[in-house]
Design a protein around this motif. Structure first.
Motif, mmCIF file in Angstrom:
data_model
loop_
_atom_site.group_PDB
_atom_site.id
_atom_site.type_symbol
_atom_site.label_atom_id
_atom_site.label_comp_id
_atom_site.label_asym_id
_atom_site.label_seq_id
_atom_site.Cartn_x
_atom_site.Cartn_y
_atom_site.Cartn_z
ATOM 1 N N ALA A 151 0.832 -1.204 0.000
ATOM 2 C CA ALA A 151 0.000 0.000 0.000
ATOM 3 C C ALA A 151 0.866 1.253 0.000
ATOM 4 O O ALA A 151 0.572 2.229 -0.710
ATOM 5 N N PHE A 152 1.944 1.234 0.777
ATOM 6 C CA PHE A 152 2.835 2.391 0.829
ATOM 7 C C PHE A 152 3.516 2.614 -0.519
ATOM 8 O O PHE A 152 3.543 3.740 -1.040
ATOM 9 N N ILE A 153 4.051 1.545 -1.106
ATOM 10 C CA ILE A 153 4.749 1.668 -2.392
ATOM 11 C C ILE A 153 3.775 2.100 -3.487
ATOM 12 O O ILE A 153 4.082 2.967 -4.307
ATOM 13 N N ALA A 154 2.573 1.503 -3.474
ATOM 14 C CA ALA A 154 1.576 1.876 -4.487
ATOM 15 C C ALA A 154 1.193 3.337 -4.358
ATOM 16 O O ALA A 154 0.994 4.030 -5.360
ATOM 17 N N GLY A 155 1.097 3.847 -3.119
ATOM 18 C CA GLY A 155 0.764 5.250 -2.910
ATOM 19 C C GLY A 155 1.814 6.175 -3.475
ATOM 20 O O GLY A 155 1.491 7.237 -4.036
ATOM 21 N N VAL A 156 3.082 5.786 -3.338
ATOM 22 C CA VAL A 156 4.164 6.596 -3.895
ATOM 23 C C VAL A 156 4.063 6.660 -5.417
ATOM 24 O O VAL A 156 4.155 7.739 -6.023
ATOM 25 N N PHE A 157 3.852 5.506 -6.042
ATOM 26 C CA PHE A 157 3.747 5.472 -7.506
ATOM 27 C C PHE A 157 2.499 6.200 -7.999
ATOM 28 O O PHE A 157 2.517 6.853 -9.042
ATOM 29 N N ASP A 158 1.399 6.098 -7.252
ATOM 30 C CA ASP A 158 0.187 6.825 -7.642
ATOM 31 C C ASP A 158 0.446 8.321 -7.669
ATOM 32 O O ASP A 158 -0.010 9.032 -8.571
ATOM 33 N N THR A 159 1.196 8.801 -6.683
ATOM 34 C CA THR A 159 1.514 10.227 -6.623
ATOM 35 C C THR A 159 2.423 10.630 -7.772
ATOM 36 O O THR A 159 2.191 11.648 -8.446
ATOM 37 N N LEU A 160 3.443 9.831 -8.036
ATOM 38 C CA LEU A 160 4.395 10.158 -9.099
ATOM 39 C C LEU A 160 3.747 10.103 -10.477
ATOM 40 O O LEU A 160 4.024 10.950 -11.335
ATOM 41 N N LEU A 161 2.902 9.113 -10.695
ATOM 42 C CA LEU A 161 2.271 8.915 -11.999
ATOM 43 C C LEU A 161 0.944 9.661 -12.141
ATOM 44 O O LEU A 161 0.328 9.628 -13.199
ATOM 45 N N ARG A 162 0.531 10.319 -11.061
ATOM 46 C CA ARG A 162 -0.729 11.083 -11.066
ATOM 47 C C ARG A 162 -1.908 10.218 -11.515
ATOM 48 O O ARG A 162 -2.706 10.607 -12.365
ATOM 49 N N GLN A 163 -1.986 9.035 -10.931
ATOM 50 C CA GLN A 163 -3.082 8.133 -11.251
ATOM 51 C C GLN A 163 -3.936 7.922 -10.001
ATOM 52 O O GLN A 163 -3.447 8.089 -8.880
ATOM 53 N N PRO A 164 -5.220 7.612 -10.192
ATOM 54 C CA PRO A 164 -6.110 7.502 -9.029
ATOM 55 C C PRO A 164 -5.739 6.336 -8.131
ATOM 56 O O PRO A 164 -5.585 5.211 -8.589
ATOM 57 N N GLY A 165 -5.578 6.613 -6.855
ATOM 58 C CA GLY A 165 -5.289 5.565 -5.895
ATOM 59 C C GLY A 165 -6.211 5.614 -4.701
ATOM 60 O O GLY A 165 -6.279 4.675 -3.912
ATOM 61 N N THR A 166 -6.930 6.721 -4.556
ATOM 62 C CA THR A 166 -7.843 6.890 -3.430
ATOM 63 C C THR A 166 -9.179 6.228 -3.726
ATOM 64 O O THR A 166 -9.716 6.352 -4.824
ATOM 65 N N MET A 167 -9.710 5.555 -2.747
ATOM 66 C CA MET A 167 -10.998 4.887 -2.903
ATOM 67 C C MET A 167 -12.125 5.914 -2.952
ATOM 68 O O MET A 167 -12.090 6.946 -2.286
ATOM 69 N N PHE A 168 -13.135 5.615 -3.770
ATOM 70 C CA PHE A 168 -14.311 6.466 -3.832
ATOM 71 C C PHE A 168 -15.129 6.349 -2.545
ATOM 72 O O PHE A 168 -15.292 5.255 -1.989
ATOM 73 N N ASP B 79 -9.738 3.559 5.265
ATOM 74 C CA ASP B 79 -9.032 2.384 5.778
ATOM 75 C C ASP B 79 -8.306 1.595 4.687
ATOM 76 O O ASP B 79 -7.360 0.860 4.972
ATOM 77 N N PHE B 80 -8.775 1.736 3.436
ATOM 78 C CA PHE B 80 -8.200 0.978 2.328
ATOM 79 C C PHE B 80 -7.969 1.921 1.147
ATOM 80 O O PHE B 80 -8.630 2.954 1.028
ATOM 81 N N ASP B 81 -7.010 1.544 0.262
ATOM 82 C CA ASP B 81 -6.857 2.318 -0.962
ATOM 83 C C ASP B 81 -7.749 1.704 -2.043
ATOM 84 O O ASP B 81 -8.540 0.791 -1.777
ATOM 85 N N ARG B 82 -7.619 2.186 -3.278
ATOM 86 C CA ARG B 82 -8.505 1.729 -4.351
ATOM 87 C C ARG B 82 -8.296 0.250 -4.672
ATOM 88 O O ARG B 82 -9.194 -0.411 -5.196
ATOM 89 N N ARG B 83 -7.122 -0.288 -4.369
ATOM 90 C CA ARG B 83 -6.837 -1.710 -4.605
ATOM 91 C C ARG B 83 -7.254 -2.568 -3.416
ATOM 92 O O ARG B 83 -6.971 -3.750 -3.380
ATOM 93 N N PHE B 84 -7.850 -1.926 -2.422
ATOM 94 C CA PHE B 84 -8.230 -2.558 -1.161
ATOM 95 C C PHE B 84 -7.013 -3.065 -0.395
ATOM 96 O O PHE B 84 -7.090 -4.049 0.347
ATOM 97 N N LEU B 85 -5.891 -2.387 -0.556
ATOM 98 C CA LEU B 85 -4.747 -2.617 0.309
ATOM 99 C C LEU B 85 -4.974 -1.837 1.605
ATOM 100 O O LEU B 85 -5.419 -0.684 1.566
ATOM 101 N N PRO B 86 -4.697 -2.439 2.756
ATOM 102 C CA PRO B 86 -4.970 -1.764 4.036
ATOM 103 C C PRO B 86 -4.038 -0.569 4.247
ATOM 104 O O PRO B 86 -2.838 -0.644 4.019
#
Length: 321
Positions: free
Chosen positions: A23-40, A76-83
């Motif tokens: 979840a931490f690594i995915a959040g970093v890449f989401d920020t760098l790539l400007r892609q949606p990572g936050t859950m609706f 509690d979870f990101d868009r991939r449902f990682l905690p």
């Protein structure tokens, strides 16, 4: 139910810790790539899109990668449902142990809006299912009916645009007048610009016909005689191939502005087809590298679509290795 095996409990704790790191690594890449990572958030979506009603779809099998929202647990979870929180660890590990020990977990409860699902009950079960590589999950589904459906790749910014689209349809009732309509804009404020076009068209219709023009009449006539002819010209000249990154409605706005500029300069209206061709010629002349950029972007788009198709067909797994 038999007692949970300590081995499965330990395995669940270890899997949760790996999921937190992912979840931490995915959040970093989401920020760098400007892609949606936050859950609706379901509450936010319901506040922005007009829900006309709902219907019970019963028990269904749902692809887990289309579940990207939640009712109340979106932090509690990101868009991939990682905690995203360590406080979930014990409960998450218990659900993981049950999933490993049992043949299947009880169905979850979901809301459906367009192609997107929101969790009403069962956030931990979905998170675990994704981590053990499960592609589908049983769910009791309630569909919320909207005029502007969501798609799995939509971001929060896309939601804001769809809120504007929803307001536009509520004001124009174009979805009732022309059920096949699909006007997609990629820039905030664009739908307000279209309303200005409609109001202007209504004014000139009234002058020409010497009578009061009803809003619905103006909306339908604008769509049929102003909007669609330009859209047909855009498709005829394959304008989106030359200017990628835009939608047809984005180009419509620019072509209309170009058409009016010519009228003001020359007093002559080129008409939708010739105005579109003239706009494309002017655009490509002022952007000499656009042809190369267009080819590269088209290639990247094809590769991206191919990768997504491969993932949907089972070529990708979230199972830790």
């Amino acid at each position: 139910m038999s007692q949970i095996s300590p081995l499965y409990t330990y395995e669940g704790l270890q899997t949760f810790d790996r999921a937190r790191r992912k979840a931490f690594i995915a959040g970093v890449f989401d920020t760098l790539l400007r892609q949606p990572g936050t859950m609706f958030s379901l509450d936010e979506v319901r506040a922005r899109l007009k829900v006309r009603g709902q219907r019970d779809l019963g028990l269904q099998t749902v692809p887990v990668d289309q579940i990207i929202g939640s009712e109340g647990r979106q932090l509690d979870f990101d868009r991939r449902f990682l905690p995203r929180s360590g406080k979930l660890r014990q409960r998450w590990a218990k659900i993981h142990a049950l999933a490993r020990q049992m043949s299947h977990l009880p169905p979850v409860e979901l809301y459906k809006i367009g192609d997107v699902y929101f969790v009403r009950d069962g956030n931990h079960r979905i998170s675990v299912a994704r981590q053990i590589g499960q592609k589908e999950i049983d769910a009791y589904v309630t569909e919320l009916l909207v005029d502007v459906p969501l798609e799995t790749e939509d971001s929060v910014r896309d939601l804001l645009l769809k809120e504007e689209y929803s307001d536009f349809l509520e004001w124009t009732e174009l979805h009732l007048l022309r059920p096949d309509q699909h006007i997609e804009l990629s820039e905030p404020g664009g739908y307000l610009d279209l309303i200005r076009h409609i109001n202007g068209h209504r004014y000139f219709m009234g002058l020409e016909q010497q009578r009061e023009i009803l809003r619905a009449e103006a909306v339908a006539d604008w769509y049929d005689t102003v909007y669609l002819p330009i859209i047909r010209a855009i498709r005829q000249y394959r304008a989106l191939d030359d200017i990628p990154g835009y939608t047809e409605a984005d180009l419509y706005r620019r072509i209309v502005a170009h058409r009016w500029a010519i009228i003001e300069q020359t007093g002559h209206d080129l008409g939708p087809e010739h105005a579109t061709r003239d706009f494309l010629d002017c655009y490509l002349r002022t952007h000499p590298l656009e042809a190369l950029h267009s080819a590269v972007r088209r290639l990247l788009t094809r590769l991206k679509r191919r990768r997504r198709k491969h993932e949907r067909e089972g070529g990708h797994s979230d199972e830790p290795r």
